[in-house]
Motif scaffolding. Structure first.
Motif, short mmCIF file in Angstrom:
data_model
loop_
_atom_site.label_atom_id
_atom_site.label_comp_id
_atom_site.label_asym_id
_atom_site.label_seq_id
_atom_site.Cartn_x
_atom_site.Cartn_y
_atom_site.Cartn_z
N ALA A 5 33.55 37.67 36.34
CA ALA A 5 33.32 38.26 35.02
C ALA A 5 33.80 39.71 34.99
O ALA A 5 34.50 40.13 34.06
N ILE A 6 33.43 40.48 36.02
CA ILE A 6 33.81 41.90 36.07
C ILE A 6 35.32 42.06 36.10
O ILE A 6 35.91 42.84 35.34
N PHE A 7 35.98 41.33 36.99
CA PHE A 7 37.43 41.46 37.12
C PHE A 7 38.16 40.92 35.90
O PHE A 7 39.17 41.49 35.48
N SER A 8 37.66 39.84 35.32
CA SER A 8 38.31 39.28 34.14
C SER A 8 38.25 40.25 32.97
O SER A 8 39.24 40.43 32.25
N ILE A 9 37.09 40.87 32.78
CA ILE A 9 36.96 41.86 31.70
C ILE A 9 37.91 43.03 31.95
O ILE A 9 38.60 43.49 31.03
N ALA A 10 37.97 43.50 33.20
CA ALA A 10 38.85 44.62 33.52
C ALA A 10 40.32 44.26 33.27
O ALA A 10 41.09 45.07 32.74
N LEU A 11 40.71 43.04 33.63
CA LEU A 11 42.09 42.62 33.42
C LEU A 11 42.42 42.52 31.93
O LEU A 11 43.52 42.90 31.50
N LEU A 12 41.47 42.02 31.15
CA LEU A 12 41.70 41.90 29.71
C LEU A 12 41.76 43.27 29.04
O LEU A 12 42.62 43.52 28.18
N VAL A 13 40.87 44.16 29.44
CA VAL A 13 40.83 45.50 28.85
C VAL A 13 42.11 46.28 29.16
O VAL A 13 42.64 46.99 28.31
N THR A 14 42.59 46.13 30.39
CA THR A 14 43.78 46.88 30.80
C THR A 14 45.08 46.15 30.48
O THR A 14 46.17 46.70 30.66
N GLY A 15 44.97 44.90 30.02
CA GLY A 15 46.17 44.13 29.70
C GLY A 15 47.01 43.80 30.92
O GLY A 15 48.23 43.69 30.82
N ARG A 16 46.36 43.61 32.07
CA ARG A 16 47.10 43.36 33.31
C ARG A 16 46.84 41.97 33.88
O ARG A 16 46.81 41.78 35.09
N SER A 17 46.67 41.00 33.02
CA SER A 17 46.50 39.64 33.52
C SER A 17 47.75 39.13 34.22
O SER A 17 47.71 38.12 34.93
N ASP A 18 48.88 39.85 34.03
CA ASP A 18 50.11 39.46 34.72
C ASP A 18 50.01 39.65 36.23
O ASP A 18 50.84 39.13 36.98
N MET A 19 48.99 40.37 36.69
CA MET A 19 48.76 40.54 38.13
C MET A 19 48.22 39.26 38.77
O MET A 19 48.14 39.17 39.99
N THR A 20 47.85 38.30 37.95
CA THR A 20 47.18 37.10 38.44
C THR A 20 47.96 35.84 38.04
O THR A 20 48.91 35.88 37.25
#
Length: 215
Positions: free
Chosen positions: A163-178
């Motif tokens: 949950a923590i990492f998913s929120i951080a990825l969405l907020v920063t727009g960096r889901s491309d890291m995954t």
């Protein structure tokens, strides 16, 4: 694992694995020195809990079935292994840093399998996968309450860091890291996935009655 060709050809992945090993070795050395100076005796208690290995078998079955239809899962297997080794070492060292007895069992398996059913960081960012695992086990050890007369962790050690990492990825727009998009779109490549999930969950329902279910 740092000697594998797939690791040797990706310097970022090699650094992530080597860095994790270095941190754990340094922590282990410091802990041994501290224990020796303070006269502590560090012990391991082996406790094999049914809920852990049944859950791991269920999740492992999903990974195997999914991987049959999306081969990247099988290619990721050695990195799941790396996370398991890291999880055991991190959990053991954190526990020994706080008390003398570590309970050894199958506990890390369902945590790591659960995490890897939802989120993989790409090899160039794999150190984040170790941080994800570390957060889960740190929360399990450090955020606790009294439940029925015993100390128990509050948060699920896989869902909390996810949950923590998913929120951080969405907020920063960096889901491309995954591999998040690929995971979401390929888990239903296998036919009858809902039926398979239901059948795989039946042993857990039989032994523990986790939740009410309907057909």
């Amino acid at each position: 694992m740092t000697l594998l060709d797939s690791v040797q050809h990706n310097i970022a992945l090699w650094r992530s694995l080597a860095g994790a090993v270095a941190v754990l070795l340094a922590w282990n050395a410091a802990l041994l020195v501290w224990a020796a100076r303070s006269g502590r005796v560090l012990a391991v208690d082996v406790v094999l809990r049914k809920q852990h290995y049944l859950q791991a078998c269920a999740q492992g079955s999903v990974l195997l079935y999914w991987g049959w239809y999306w081969q990247e899962v099988y290619g990721w297997a050695y990195l799941i292994g790396a996370q398991l080794l890291f999880a055991y070492a991190f959990d053991m060292l954190l526990t020994w840093s706080r008390r003398d007895d570590y309970t050894f069992g199958f506990g890390p398996f369902p945590v790591i399998f659960s995490i890897n059913l939802f989120l993989w960081f790409r090899p160039d960012w794999f150190y984040m996968q170790f941080l994800l695992v570390a957060l889960g086990f740190a929360a399990k050890e450090l955020i606790r309450w009294d439940k029925d007369g015993r100390r128990a962790h509050i948060f699920n050690p896989s869902s909390f860091p996810l949950a923590i990492f998913s929120i951080a990825l969405l907020v920063t727009g960096r889901s491309d890291m995954t591999w998040g998009q690929e995971i979401a779109s390929t888990q239903f490549y296998p036919p009858h996935m809902y039926l398979v999930l239901f059948l795989i969950g039946l042993p857990g329902q039989y032994f523990f009655g986790v939740t009410s279910m309907t057909m």
